[in-house]
Design an enzyme around this catalytic site. Structure first.
Site, PDB file in Angstrom:
ATOM      1  N   HIS A  63      15.300  49.361 -53.437  1.00 44.00           N
ATOM      2  CA  HIS A  63      15.149  47.789 -52.954  1.00 44.00           C
ATOM      3  C   HIS A  63      15.761  47.086 -54.208  1.00 44.00           C
ATOM      4  O   HIS A  63      16.150  45.651 -53.735  1.00 44.00           O
ATOM      5  CB  HIS A  63      13.582  47.410 -53.042  1.00 44.00           C
ATOM      6  N   ASP A 111      12.664  57.046 -47.473  1.00 39.76           N
ATOM      7  CA  ASP A 111      11.628  56.230 -47.795  1.00 39.76           C
ATOM      8  C   ASP A 111      11.353  55.739 -46.417  1.00 39.76           C
ATOM      9  O   ASP A 111      11.851  55.293 -45.628  1.00 39.76           O
ATOM     10  CB  ASP A 111      11.888  55.506 -48.635  1.00 39.76           C
ATOM     11  N   HIS A 113      10.363  52.395 -46.163  1.00 43.15           N
ATOM     12  CA  HIS A 113      10.986  51.155 -46.231  1.00 43.15           C
ATOM     13  C   HIS A 113      12.499  51.248 -46.398  1.00 43.15           C
ATOM     14  O   HIS A 113      13.066  52.152 -46.858  1.00 43.15           O
ATOM     15  CB  HIS A 113      10.455  50.216 -47.415  1.00 43.15           C
ATOM     16  N   ASP A 130       5.995  57.838 -48.576  1.00 39.54           N
ATOM     17  CA  ASP A 130       5.089  56.879 -48.102  1.00 39.54           C
ATOM     18  C   ASP A 130       5.430  56.803 -46.477  1.00 39.54           C
ATOM     19  O   ASP A 130       4.580  56.179 -45.846  1.00 39.54           O
ATOM     20  CB  ASP A 130       5.623  55.484 -48.476  1.00 39.54           C
TER      21      ASP A 130
END
Lengths: 336, 336
Positions: free
Chosen positions: A154, A190, A192, A279
């Site tokens: 991120h 991931d 996200h 995740d």
């Protein structure tokens, strides 16, 4: 498979984060480390490649800020971790403000990315861990696991957010190019969207960025990760976002991964970097896909079948009890 | 002096805010209302001028968001007040995202501006209170006090922040123009820079905006309020920022106010709007000037001596015990 870590990375232990307007224990906990360490008995120590490869990806003023943010916060007499809470709304110029609060807002885009006493040390060594893994990949051509922490995908050239400070995967991608690779691909699996990585390479065609992730109209990071974000200028067509609905199981995920694999085969990169988050796991406490532990082996096998020199970088995964098993299942897909 | 308020404004009661990474009771408390009410025995109720004058200043999508933000948050099963915590870092496009979390980040620039159940009602009536006061000013030419709450001067055309949601003073300024005034000046004497007001009128020469405030390199809102922000396009030269160091006492403040008065005399507006914050007070818990209660009368007298039709709008001031006395001292300066 060779596996790398640096104990410096455990020094990052952010205290709390905002959830529904309350402060709760930070999900990106140091306990994640122990969970993964248990399945990596032959962990090797990262080497130190210095700041240069980091500065090839991140702006110098941002790196300087990260390095001193906790000290500046503490010197101002502030308790706890440096906590961003005010942000320059779109359109404000990037003033060189000295007050730590203003700097935190300038460089962060959320309130979940605290700078704790050990953060700089941890993120520096997370980058070095990725670089050490990359060196092994470039030397041997073998798939390698860089146990990076905290997450990095991120983080953009000059911003932190989403528990991420330095983008270890992007730093390794850039270093691969500087070490002789002509093209690199990043395949982010991931839960996200890998917004930092997308932004860093958005205008370039020597790094293909692909991200499989939860539909950002429903899930963090919201403002990035939509299908119409395909890159710009020379990079147009070199960013591929594959968002999926909440509840996605392996059967549906597999179809999206197959599309990513096809694009990778057409691009035929010299090196592949895989930011891996566990995740997507069905029991993850902050995410909403339905991938099972055994699926991670199938997922990895599809990627391994590309036959590319591959560096895997650890990203998210917050179901601590099953985190080691999920990482092990994924890495096994490369050994099988 | 006529004084106006709407009891709807008391319905805004945000619970907590971030301070040093911890949640503390929100400084912009409803107790501020009682403190001021005690010194205003002849408070009149605000009339309802509808949404039109609000939409003359704020974007329709932002107003729509404010109106439904708490309900959307609650319908999503979220507890407490709607709490912004993730923000589109500079450069992200304004996507029409439906998830309340993404919308909160889109429209807020900090974490201190919660949307509580009564917020929309309160801010709507805060605007109506300003409009009711303005009508009295336009009719009588007499100085009038609109007891607005919550504060408004940090709210821009399409953003909230700094405890502010709708910019009541800006809405009144715009309405003054629509009611026959050819020019309006806004003289902001809150401790904090009036960034929302500055942004709203930044490109215009029919509204002169002046703000006396704490140096934003040290104090909130940091990213706005610097001396080189003088307006743009037609508005170049029509924004004047007069920042002062922490610890400023009345003697030094007075000199800056004299400079503002001089600029106002040259501009000779038809109407003057004064966003008044009592947070310049020496005992204010979140601010750092050293103005004493009696100084507020001197401050007001300097402004009253301009002889302009003047609307005073309440902004900040968090030393609740002395808030009523400080407001009364300021208003007395207009009656003397």
């Amino acid at each position: 498979m060779r596996t790398f870590y640096s104990d410096h990375q455990s020094r990052h232990a952010p205290s709390v984060e905002l959830q529904n307007g309350a402060l709760v224990p930070h999900a990106e906990s140091a306990e994640r480390v122990d969970a993964i360490k248990r399945v990596l008995p032959r962990l090797e120590a990262a080497k130190d490649f210095g700041l240069d490869p980091i500065l090839a990806v991140h702006d110098a003023d941002y790196v300087d800020f990260l390095r001193r943010a906790y000290t500046d916060w503490a010197s101002a007499g502030r308790p706890g971790d440096a906590f961003p809470y005010v942000f320059p709304i779109r359109g404000r110029r990037p003033l060189n403000l000295k007050r730590i609060d203003a700097e935190l807002g300038r460089y962060a885009y959320d309130c979940g990315t605290l700078v704790a006493p050990g953060t700089w040390d941890a993120v520096y060594w997370s980058a070095q861990t990725a670089l050490t893994g990359l060196e092994a990949v470039m030397t041997s051509g073998e798939a390698t696991f860089a146990f990076c922490r905290p997450p990095g995908h991120h983080a953009g050239r000059d911003y932190m957010g989403g528990y991420s400070y330095l983008n270890a995967a992007a730093i390794a991608a850039e270093q691969a190019l500087r070490s002789g690779a002509e093209t690199v691909a990043v395949l982010d699996v991931d839960y996200h969207h890998g917004n930092g990585t997308q932004d860093i390479f958005y205008g370039r065609n020597d790094v293909l960025t692909i991200s499989l992730h939860a539909d950002p109209s429903m899930d963090y990071p919201f403002y990035w990760g939509h299908v119409d974000e395909t890159g710009q200028d020379a990079g147009d067509g070199y960013n591929l976002n594959l968002p999926m609905a909440r509840g996605t199981e392996w059967s549906a995920y597999k179809a999206q991964l197959a599309a990513a694999i096809e694009r990778l085969q057409a691009f035929a990169p010299d090196v592949l970097i895989v930011p891996f988050g566990a995740d997507t796991y069905i029991k993850d406490p902050i995410s909403f896909f339905a991938i099972e532990t055994a699926d991670y082996t199938s997922m990895a096998r599809m990627i391994a079948d590309l036959g590319l020199p591959t560096l895997i970088c650890m990203e998210g995964g917050y179901a601590v009890d099953d985190l080691g098993a999920n990482v092990a299942a994924f890495l096994n897909g490369f050994s099988a």
